[in-house]
Design a protein around this motif. Structure first.
Motif, mmCIF file in Angstrom:
data_model
loop_
_atom_site.group_PDB
_atom_site.id
_atom_site.type_symbol
_atom_site.label_atom_id
_atom_site.label_comp_id
_atom_site.label_asym_id
_atom_site.label_seq_id
_atom_site.Cartn_x
_atom_site.Cartn_y
_atom_site.Cartn_z
ATOM 1 N N LEU A 18 -38.092 25.832 -83.093
ATOM 2 C CA LEU A 18 -37.523 25.727 -81.753
ATOM 3 C C LEU A 18 -36.277 24.850 -81.833
ATOM 4 O O LEU A 18 -36.308 23.774 -82.439
ATOM 5 N N ILE A 19 -35.211 25.321 -81.226
ATOM 6 C CA ILE A 19 -33.988 24.512 -81.188
ATOM 7 C C ILE A 19 -33.745 24.125 -79.734
ATOM 8 O O ILE A 19 -33.817 24.983 -78.846
ATOM 9 N N VAL A 20 -33.521 22.852 -79.513
ATOM 10 C CA VAL A 20 -33.232 22.427 -78.133
ATOM 11 C C VAL A 20 -31.885 21.719 -78.126
ATOM 12 O O VAL A 20 -31.550 20.977 -79.045
ATOM 13 N N ALA A 21 -31.123 21.991 -77.095
ATOM 14 C CA ALA A 21 -29.818 21.339 -76.972
ATOM 15 C C ALA A 21 -29.666 20.839 -75.549
ATOM 16 O O ALA A 21 -29.840 21.602 -74.595
ATOM 17 N N SER A 22 -29.379 19.563 -75.427
ATOM 18 C CA SER A 22 -29.151 19.019 -74.083
ATOM 19 C C SER A 22 -28.324 17.753 -74.210
ATOM 20 O O SER A 22 -28.190 17.184 -75.300
ATOM 21 N N ARG A 23 -27.794 17.333 -73.079
ATOM 22 C CA ARG A 23 -27.059 16.066 -73.105
ATOM 23 C C ARG A 23 -27.921 15.003 -72.417
ATOM 24 O O ARG A 23 -28.076 15.038 -71.196
ATOM 25 N N PRO A 24 -28.488 14.085 -73.217
ATOM 26 C CA PRO A 24 -29.334 13.065 -72.605
ATOM 27 C C PRO A 24 -28.500 12.184 -71.681
ATOM 28 O O PRO A 24 -27.280 12.067 -71.867
ATOM 29 N N PRO A 25 -29.122 11.543 -70.688
ATOM 30 C CA PRO A 25 -28.370 10.683 -69.780
ATOM 31 C C PRO A 25 -27.580 9.650 -70.574
ATOM 32 O O PRO A 25 -28.098 9.078 -71.523
#
Ligand SMILES: Cc1cc2nc3c(=O)[nH]c(=O)nc-3n(C[C@H](O)[C@H](O)[C@@H](O)COP(=O)(O)OP(=O)(O)OC[C@H]3O[C@@H](n4cnc5c(N)ncnc54)[C@H](O)[C@@H]3O)c2cc1C
Ligand code: SF4
Ligand code: SF4
Lengths: 394, 465
Positions: B257-264
């Motif tokens: 699983l690949i996850v991409a996000s911009r953490p706060p």
């Protein structure tokens, strides 16, 4: 607080449904949802409906009242919702009910409940002067200034014949421990927890203020309550209204009396006991260990847990006034019947309770399931007292 | 309300009993919308059957009265698939929540259509700890049947999409016929679909337009006592196809699983590739871990590496979240303190991930979002489910509309890349059908006419022209 105070929170419910479950997802743990299975009766469903009412997308109605008043305020949703606002859920439901009170759209049984309490100080219109009658049989004294504890009994303990025995058992233990204490008897009044949970905030304030004034007048410092509901409201809500008392639940005091040696509990007969956590002791106030420790201090008691216990305990279905309004009672999917079946699965001889509401609900559940000959429902004080008296009788 | 409609209500009451049917505003409000960004559509009745017999009677009633029936099992697709398009009866399947049978040797479970993912997960853990099903990261109240019927994917993704794990079905057709499909059509065992003409697929990804599934047999898999994960920081998304290909060629992982996000407060998007491993012994687990860590030691060049990141270096809360079953993906709904998100999930060939990644970034930025992706390998590199998520604030119509616009652009992009949008909302379905061969569309119509002669089954979905 008012519903408007939650206007920046209420839309944050995603209706994802974590709140319906136990923490390990074995069962639905919101009693009304478990019974009706309509999304509207789930915690998230209530959040969405209350928001719809705020937005005037739906109007207050009797059906909406049933949906909101079927909530037993068991706080499973607070425990299981993963979102940061989870603490607000029961307050939002309470405010939703308050809006219905304002618009005059509450279930007829809830209206009777409020009216009776306002007029008679208890939900069943029982005469006030008889409130302390039960205590005479046990020689339980009336509180006088200087006593260490005010023993607050509550409406169910004062008037329900079965629960009077529970109240009496605890009183007798206090007498045996040599504590100075007393009840208010005919001066005692409803604590207001259920009234508050049912959204009648004006009546709640009236009751709380009346109690606070009386407690102050009698120079009360410490209160021990029979009911976790009274414990909750006196400990968490009275201080904001100027009622700062040291409040303990009777299981906490029993634990202290036993561990300090003031109350000696000899070995009793061998019994298998399962303990039903009351919501207002457990999830609302995080008291899980003391009742179990008291039970375990009785030699001969084998404590067995139900599948759902502690934070995951399934509510008996009586909270939020449901012991009176009976919106989710009846039939084999009523919470109390489910709960006693679960207790029976443990093979226990006794379901131990620590709450007058739970006691009446569990007793009903046992009758409904035809289990009342097989399993007894006893309060923790009764179990302790029985161990003491049977040892004395040899 | 017309008297014909009252008749529907009375008849539903006779079938299921009083508390389990409603035409009250409160239930109609609730079942007219879902947690996604779709605009509400109205329902006329809500009913909760508890047996196949009741489902059959309700469908026959609907057929005779010519009113639509829309099944809902978990209601969590977010794309409005269980919200009626043309009104009618919403059939909530959640009273049918019995786990009928587990066959330990043949490794399958037969469930009713209201069994939740959470219930099956906990039931197997408690009673059959040697077996597991492929758990999606949807909230535990999503149903096993709903998820399986719509090509879900989850923690055993190496075995393929969940629809490929169906052994058989019991289904009520639009004319009220009850069919059993798969081996259960001729034997008491629900162990497989073949070797028979495969009719199960006629109910997969059809969104309830061909029939209402009442029971389903799902494949179970061995559950190993040890489970762990490895995390790699993805420096360059262009390397993802090669990396996933290398990982899956070993056949030693359960899920990638690949996850991409911009953490706060982070300056940019962070992309993590996670490989889930299970094992019988610590030696086996260590061996697998070492294999994958070594695999990426010399991978790529500066700026395009897969950087192994020991779990200890990351916040424990994050690790705990990654290891949870299901993962708490619903948290996305609170990113904007707004109570909602919706995503376009696209089934894509692995090779298209980098370009989709880049185009997704452009779409996200155009609509004022940071890219928020999950990419799950399905099979052994046979495809991925790429989800482009857009959180919104439910209390702010402008925010909802921005999500809808971004979803629309993402559907276009996905189709442009040759991908297949997954569990598409009505608009997405229309775009898919616009690209389909007219002959295929007419075959689909023909199938629907056979299964649902009165056109009452979740009408409006997969409808063209
Ligand atoms: C936070 C989050 C994370 C998610 N992560 C994942 C993931 O990791 N993997 C994944 O696969 N999905 C994921 N999903 C997507 C989705 O939630 C799931 O696939 C699942 O919820 C769908 O099942 P359901 O029971 O909710 O289906 P429903 O919404 O009830 O139904 C889906 C469709 O099938 C039809 N239907 C329902 N029941 C029947 C029946 N008995 N017979 C015939 N037709 C029927 C409905 O009408 C509808 O068209 C996620 C969703 C969310 C919100
Ligand atoms: S209350 Fe919390 S757990 Fe329940 S549906 Fe709403 S967001 Fe989900
Ligand atoms: S407090 Fe209990 S009964 Fe009320 S919504 Fe929450 S879980 Fe349900």
């Amino acid at each position: 607080m008012a519903l408007d105070d939650f206007k920046d929170v209420i839309h944050r419910c995603f209706r994802c449904g974590y709140c319906k479950f136990t923490s390990n997802y074995t069962d639905f743990n919101c009693p009304p949802y478990n019974k009706f299975r309509l999304e509207t009766f789930s915690p998230g469903g209530r959040m969405w409906l209350i928001r719809a009412m705020m937005l005037k997308d739906i109007e207050p109605s009797q059906h909406l009242a049933d949906i909101l008043y079927s909530c037993t305020m068991c706080a499973n949703c607070v425990e299981e919702c993963r979102f940061k606002f989870h603490d607000d859920i029961v307050d939002i439901i309470m405010e939703g009910k308050a809006s219905l009170v304002e618009s005059g759209m509450v279930p007829p049984t809830a209206r009777d409940f409020f009216k009776n309490i306002y007029l008679s100080g208890n939900p069943w219109k029982e005469p006030q002067q008889k409130r302390g009658d039960w205590a005479r049989h046990y020689g339980i004294p009336v509180y006088k200034p200087g006593d260490e504890y005010l023993y607050y009994v509550g409406c169910i303990g004062s008037y329900d014949q079965r629960v009077q025995k529970m109240a009496g058992a605890f009183g007798q233990l206090l007498l045996r421990a040599g504590l100075s204490f007393g009840i208010l008897g005919e001066d005692e009044y409803c604590d207001g927890n259920e009234v508050l949970m049912m959204g009648e905030q004006g009546l709640f304030e009236y009751l709380a203020q009346k109690n606070i004034e009386l407690f102050k007048e009698r120079r009360v410092n410490k209160i021990v309550t029979l009911s976790p509901h009274a414990y909750n409201v006196m400990r968490n809500k009275y201080p904001r209204l100027g009622g700062d008392f040291e409040v303990v639940h009777y299981t906490e005091l029993l634990k202290e009396l036993i561990s300090s040696g003031r109350l000696k509990v000899p070995g009793g007969r061998k019994i298998k006991v399962t303990y039903h956590d009351p919501c207002f002791l457990g999830r609302w106030n995080s008291i899980y260990d003391e009742p179990r420790e008291v039970l375990e201090s009785v030699d001969g008691v084998e404590l067995v847990e139900m599948r759902r216990n502690r934070e995951n305990a399934f509510c008996c279905g009586g909270g939020g006034g449901n012991f009176y309004t009976d919106i989710i009672g009846g039939g084999e999917s009523s919470p109390s019947r489910i709960r006693v079946r679960e207790a029976a699965d443990t093979g226990a001889d006794i379901i131990a309770v620590a709450c007058p509401t739970c006691m009446t609900m569990i007793e009903d559940g046992l009758k409904g399931e035809d289990l009342d000959e097989k399993i007894m429902c006893n309060d923790i004080s009764e179990i302790v007292l029985d161990a003491i008296t049977s040892a004395e009788e040899g | 309300m017309a008297s014909g409609e009252d008749h529907v209500y009375e008849a539903l009451r006779t079938i299921v009993g009083d508390p389990f049917v409603s035409r009250d505003r409160e239930e109609l409000y609730m079942y007219s919308r879902d947690p996604g960004a779709s605009i509400p559509r109205s329902a006329d009745w809500v009913v909760l059957p508890s047996t196949t017999d009741e489902v059959q009677k309700i469908v026959i009633l609907a057929r005779d009265m010519k009113v639509p029936v829309v099944p809902i099992s978990g209601g969590l697709t977010l794309s409005g698939l269980a919200v009626p398009v043309k009104g009618g009866i919403v059939m909530d399947m959640r009273r049918m929540d019995r786990i009928i049978e587990v066959n330990e040797r043949s490794r399958y479970v037969v469930v009713e259509s209201g069994v939740s993912q959470g219930k099956l997960l906990s039931f197997l853990k408690e009673n059959y700890p040697m077996l597991r099903h492929s758990m999606p990261d949807a909230p535990p109240s999503a149903s096993v049947v709903g998820n399986t019927l719509i090509y879900g994917s989850g923690h055993l993704s190496k075995h393929g999409a969940h629809s490929e794990m169906i052994n058989g079905l019991e289904v009520v057709l639009g004319d009220g016929e009850v069919l059993r499909l798969g081996s259960c059509a001729l034997s008491p065992y629900w162990f497989g679909r073949g070797p028979l003409p495969d009719l199960v697929s006629l109910f997969v990804n059809w969104f309830g337009t061909t029939g209402i599934v009442t029971r389903l047999s799902l494949k179970l898999y061995p559950s190993h006592p040890l489970r762990d994960m490895l995390i790699f920081l993805v420096q360059d998304p262009k390397t993802i196809p090669q990396a996933v290909s290398m990982i899956t060629s070993t056949d030693m992982m359960e899920d990638v699983l690949i996850v991409a996000s911009r953490p706060p407060k982070a300056p940019s998007v962070i992309s993590l590739l996670t490989v889930y491993l299970t094992a019988e012994t610590h030696e086996e687990l260590d061996f697998k871990k070492e294999l994958f860590v070594d695999m990426f030691k010399d991978f790529g060049q500066e700026g395009s590496r897969m950087v192994f990141t020991p779990k200890e270096m990351l916040p424990q809360k994050l690790i705990h979240g990654f290891m949870e079953e299901p993962q708490y993906a619903a948290a996305t709904a609170d990113f904007k303190k707004g109570g909602g998100f919706e995503y376009v999930g696209v089934v894509l060939p692995l090779s298209k991930v980098p370009v989709a990644w880049k185009m997704g970034e452009e779409i996200a930025r155009k609509h004022g979002f940071d890219p928020l992706y999950t990419v799950r390998n399905v099979g052994l590199g046979h495809g991925v489910v790429f989800a482009f998520a857009y959180p919104f604030n439910r209390a702010d119509e402008e925010s909802l509309q921005r999500s809808r616009d971004a979803l629309a652009d993402t559907n276009d992009m996905a189709l442009e890349l040759g991908g297949t949008p997954w569990k598409s909302e009505l608009e997405g379905q229309a775009k898919i059908m616009a690209r389909m061969d007219p002959v295929v569309l007419s075959v689909m119509d023909g199938i629907k006419r056979v299964m649902d002669p009165g056109g009452i089954m979740n009408p409006g979905n997969w409808k063209h022209g």
